[in-house]
Design a protein around this motif. Structure first.
Motif, PDB file in Angstrom:
ATOM      1  N   PHE A 119       3.311   1.130  11.096  1.00 14.79           N
ATOM      2  CA  PHE A 119       3.112   1.389   9.798  1.00 14.79           C
ATOM      3  C   PHE A 119       2.126   0.760   8.726  1.00 14.79           C
ATOM      4  O   PHE A 119       1.053   0.846   8.096  1.00 14.79           O
ATOM      5  CB  PHE A 119       4.443   1.908   9.130  1.00 14.79           C
ATOM      6  CG  PHE A 119       4.806   3.260   9.754  1.00 14.79           C
ATOM      7  CD1 PHE A 119       4.612   4.571   9.330  1.00 14.79           C
ATOM      8  CD2 PHE A 119       5.587   3.679  10.971  1.00 14.79           C
ATOM      9  CE1 PHE A 119       5.044   5.416  10.441  1.00 14.79           C
ATOM     10  CE2 PHE A 119       5.982   4.485  11.464  1.00 14.79           C
ATOM     11  CZ  PHE A 119       5.601   5.545  11.137  1.00 14.79           C
ATOM     12  N   GLN A 120       2.465  -0.557   9.003  1.00  9.92           N
ATOM     13  CA  GLN A 120       1.745  -1.790   8.004  1.00  9.92           C
ATOM     14  C   GLN A 120      -0.063  -1.605   8.567  1.00  9.92           C
ATOM     15  O   GLN A 120      -0.563  -1.757   7.157  1.00  9.92           O
ATOM     16  CB  GLN A 120       2.673  -2.936   7.840  1.00  9.92           C
ATOM     17  CG  GLN A 120       3.933  -3.280   7.361  1.00  9.92           C
ATOM     18  CD  GLN A 120       4.443  -4.394   7.739  1.00  9.92           C
ATOM     19  OE1 GLN A 120       4.514  -4.703   9.170  1.00  9.92           O
ATOM     20  NE2 GLN A 120       4.813  -5.137   7.032  1.00  9.92           N
ATOM     21  N   VAL A 121      -0.283  -2.021   9.181  1.00  7.86           N
ATOM     22  CA  VAL A 121      -1.505  -1.787   9.692  1.00  7.86           C
ATOM     23  C   VAL A 121      -2.811  -0.341  10.150  1.00  7.86           C
ATOM     24  O   VAL A 121      -3.762  -1.397   9.545  1.00  7.86           O
ATOM     25  CB  VAL A 121      -1.473  -2.649  10.876  1.00  7.86           C
ATOM     26  CG1 VAL A 121      -0.982  -4.082  10.805  1.00  7.86           C
ATOM     27  CG2 VAL A 121      -0.926  -1.729  12.584  1.00  7.86           C
ATOM     28  N   ARG A 122      -1.793   0.461   9.533  1.00  4.51           N
ATOM     29  CA  ARG A 122      -1.948   1.557   9.729  1.00  4.51           C
ATOM     30  C   ARG A 122      -2.043   1.835   8.548  1.00  4.51           C
ATOM     31  O   ARG A 122      -1.075   3.693   8.645  1.00  4.51           O
ATOM     32  CB  ARG A 122      -2.089   2.141  11.012  1.00  4.51           C
ATOM     33  CG  ARG A 122      -2.724   1.860  12.840  1.00  4.51           C
ATOM     34  CD  ARG A 122      -2.715   2.738  13.784  1.00  4.51           C
ATOM     35  NE  ARG A 122      -3.662   3.742  13.395  1.00  4.51           N
ATOM     36  CZ  ARG A 122      -3.524   4.801  14.769  1.00  4.51           C
ATOM     37  NH1 ARG A 122      -2.913   4.766  15.668  1.00  4.51           N
ATOM     38  NH2 ARG A 122      -3.869   6.282  14.038  1.00  4.51           N
ATOM     39  N   GLU A 327       4.282   0.173  -0.838  1.00  2.00           N
ATOM     40  CA  GLU A 327       4.667   1.145  -0.360  1.00  2.00           C
ATOM     41  C   GLU A 327       2.887   1.945  -0.114  1.00  2.00           C
ATOM     42  O   GLU A 327       2.159   2.180  -0.107  1.00  2.00           O
ATOM     43  CB  GLU A 327       5.274   2.399  -1.216  1.00  2.00           C
ATOM     44  CG  GLU A 327       5.130   4.339  -0.274  1.00  2.00           C
ATOM     45  CD  GLU A 327       6.259   5.356  -1.575  1.00  2.00           C
ATOM     46  OE1 GLU A 327       5.794   6.096  -0.519  1.00  2.00           O
ATOM     47  OE2 GLU A 327       6.664   4.784  -1.942  1.00  2.00           O
ATOM     48  N   ARG A 328       2.425   1.380  -1.943  1.00  4.07           N
ATOM     49  CA  ARG A 328       0.983   1.264  -2.186  1.00  4.07           C
ATOM     50  C   ARG A 328       0.215   0.741  -1.021  1.00  4.07           C
ATOM     51  O   ARG A 328      -0.976   1.417  -0.416  1.00  4.07           O
ATOM     52  CB  ARG A 328       0.929   0.898  -3.603  1.00  4.07           C
ATOM     53  CG  ARG A 328      -0.993   0.913  -3.647  1.00  4.07           C
ATOM     54  CD  ARG A 328      -0.771   0.438  -5.004  1.00  4.07           C
ATOM     55  NE  ARG A 328      -0.140   0.438  -5.662  1.00  4.07           N
ATOM     56  CZ  ARG A 328       0.356  -0.269  -6.331  1.00  4.07           C
ATOM     57  NH1 ARG A 328       0.209  -1.573  -5.986  1.00  4.07           N
ATOM     58  NH2 ARG A 328       1.497   0.293  -7.400  1.00  4.07           N
ATOM     59  N   PHE A 329       0.780  -0.465  -0.320  1.00  4.36           N
ATOM     60  CA  PHE A 329       0.064  -1.272   0.885  1.00  4.36           C
ATOM     61  C   PHE A 329      -0.352  -0.487   1.985  1.00  4.36           C
ATOM     62  O   PHE A 329      -1.257   0.132   3.128  1.00  4.36           O
ATOM     63  CB  PHE A 329       0.439  -2.649   0.769  1.00  4.36           C
ATOM     64  CG  PHE A 329      -0.310  -3.552   0.371  1.00  4.36           C
ATOM     65  CD1 PHE A 329      -0.978  -3.761  -0.237  1.00  4.36           C
ATOM     66  CD2 PHE A 329       0.665  -4.222  -0.071  1.00  4.36           C
ATOM     67  CE1 PHE A 329      -1.978  -4.662  -0.621  1.00  4.36           C
ATOM     68  CE2 PHE A 329       0.625  -5.384  -0.880  1.00  4.36           C
ATOM     69  CZ  PHE A 329      -0.840  -5.668  -1.096  1.00  4.36           C
ATOM     70  N   TYR A 330       0.772   0.697   2.739  1.00  2.44           N
ATOM     71  CA  TYR A 330       1.202   1.329   3.691  1.00  2.44           C
ATOM     72  C   TYR A 330       1.439   2.242   4.026  1.00  2.44           C
ATOM     73  O   TYR A 330       1.557   3.177   5.510  1.00  2.44           O
ATOM     74  CB  TYR A 330       2.588   0.496   4.005  1.00  2.44           C
ATOM     75  CG  TYR A 330       2.906  -0.296   4.606  1.00  2.44           C
ATOM     76  CD1 TYR A 330       1.840  -1.826   4.964  1.00  2.44           C
ATOM     77  CD2 TYR A 330       3.645  -1.873   3.906  1.00  2.44           C
ATOM     78  CE1 TYR A 330       1.635  -3.854   4.372  1.00  2.44           C
ATOM     79  CE2 TYR A 330       3.982  -2.704   3.496  1.00  2.44           C
ATOM     80  CZ  TYR A 330       2.845  -4.151   4.337  1.00  2.44           C
ATOM     81  OH  TYR A 330       3.313  -5.535   4.246  1.00  2.44           O
ATOM     82  N   ASN A 331       1.491   3.193   2.513  1.00  2.00           N
ATOM     83  CA  ASN A 331       1.002   4.854   2.838  1.00  2.00           C
ATOM     84  C   ASN A 331       2.425   5.097   3.495  1.00  2.00           C
ATOM     85  O   ASN A 331       2.819   6.122   4.069  1.00  2.00           O
ATOM     86  CB  ASN A 331       0.181   5.174   3.631  1.00  2.00           C
ATOM     87  CG  ASN A 331       0.019   6.572   3.871  1.00  2.00           C
ATOM     88  OD1 ASN A 331       0.411   6.849   1.689  1.00  2.00           O
ATOM     89  ND2 ASN A 331      -0.414   7.708   4.368  1.00  2.00           N
TER      90      ASN A 331
END
Length: 394
Positions: A119-122, A327-331
């Motif tokens: 989830f962090q990279v997508r 959350e802003r970074f990873y949605n």
């Protein structure tokens, strides 16, 4: 397609493998390659507490691996009670280890850490609207679940007798990025040695049982699929490959010396030639079975990282601020259920933000825990994701 690599003439060593120097043509490779999704192995799983070892096929350029588990969870309650711990379901994989060409344990972490990394990279991937139960409460975001998966039963939840279908998936990112293939592995040679080892968690760490209650996983099957990229042949008859002079690594560590204060944890494996992409962590606490503390203002004070004497480039006022930024970074609200926090150096611009571990000496993760939190056998589990040089040159 597997190709025999000739090393006559000038050679270049990448990831410990000798390849013809004239074959390294990234632009031509990306113009002509094709992605393949292939089944590497499907087998009856080794069982709780067991180990599955998968030798990967020697072909193409390896970008990533997908592990899928499917089976039936059978809960019986002739007497007593049954519940899952917070390790269920994704830490069913206690440890994934990937070794390539003599580089031991390039990836070494638990299943839940792999889940959050995906989830962090997508940022286009999110879990909003996917309902699962954690702590007896239905959650529709922050579970890191896909709608196509099935937990079978909730996490950290009381269970009823019955048979429940379980279908889970984890992605093992051999390459840091599936577009530029940084860290991908060249497989098309007999000297390549690629091994994926999966250690499955023990029952006592997944289920809390009393009286005569039992929890058994039946008909368990594990599949390993590879994402590979075909190696084209150039007009000169040579294979054409990208620049594979990097290794990608994800390593998990644990620190138990945690107090109600500002805790400085020195990051292991520091050295020249390494770039730090992100550090992800969660604090497990309480009597057995433990649960991760929610990343919020109630539990966590300042969160930061440091280097050298007292240089502190990033500082979040408390756990809630870190949660908002993540959350802003990873949605995805990675703090909501599993209590993750992360210092992110690659999501927006890795070239600009990645931390050079050679010039920023004495890197430390700083975790502040509020004085009001009761700590019982705390354990900080943290993951460092790096990329580093792997034997490039003539």
């Amino acid at each position: 397609m597997a190709q025999q690599v000739s090393t006559q003439g000038p050679v270049r060593y990448m990831q410990g493998i000798a390849v013809p120097a004239e074959s390294v043509r990234p632009t031509e490779f990306f113009a002509r390659t094709r992605r393949h999704f292939q089944l590497e192995k499907a087998t009856t799983w080794a069982g709780l507490g067991g180990q599955d070892v998968v030798e990967l096929k020697k072909s193409d350029v390896l970008g990533g691996l997908t592990i899928r588990f499917k089976g039936s969870l059978v809960i019986t309650l002739p007497s007593g009670t049954a519940a899952t711990t917070a390790r269920w379901p994704y830490d069913l994989i206690k440890q994934v280890r990937f070794t390539a060409n003599g580089a031991s344990n390039l990836i070494n972490c638990s299943g839940l850490k792999l889940k959050v990394r995906e989830f962090q990279v997508r940022a286009d991937l999110n879990d909003r609207g996917v309902s699962n139960t954690y702590g007896g409460v239905a959650r529709t975001q922050g579970t890191l679940a896909k709608a196509s998966e099935s937990w079978g039963v909730g996490s950290a939840s009381t269970l009823s007798a019955g048979t429940y279908d379980v279908d889970l998936e984890w992605f093992v990112p051999v390459a840091e990025d599936q577009v530029d293939l940084s860290g991908a592995i060249f497989c098309a040679t007999s000297s390549t040695d690629l091994t994926l080892t999966i250690d499955w968690e023990q029952s006592t760490n997944l289920f809390a049982l009393t009286g005569g209650a039992t929890a058994v996983i039946n008909t368990g099957v594990v599949e390993v699929h590879s994402t590979k990229y075909a190696i084209p042949i150039g007009a000169d008859g040579q294979i054409v490959i990208p620049d594979l002079s990097l290794f990608h690594s994800i390593i998990q560590s644990r620190q138990t010396a945690i107090s109600n204060a500002e805790n400085e944890i020195r990051l292991v494996g520091q050295g020249a030639g390494k770039s730090l992409l992100r550090v992800t962590y969660q604090l497990w606490n309480g009597a057995t079975p433990q649960q991760p503390l929610a990343m919020n203002k109630t539990n966590f004070s300042k969160q930061s990282w440091r280097y050298a004497g007292n240089e502190t480039p990033d500082e979040y006022q408390d756990g809630q601020v870190m949660r908002l930024v993540n959350e802003r970074f990873y949605n995805s609200d990675i703090a909501a259920v599993w209590g993750f926090g992360a210092h992110e150096f690659a999501a927006e611009n890795a070239f600009r933000d990645a931390v050079d571990m050679g010039t920023t000496s004495e890197l430390r993760l700083v975790v502040g825990v509020q004085s009001s939190v009761t700590l019982t056998n705390p354990g900080l589990e943290y993951v460092q994701e790096t990329i580093f040089q792997a034997g490039a040159g003539a």
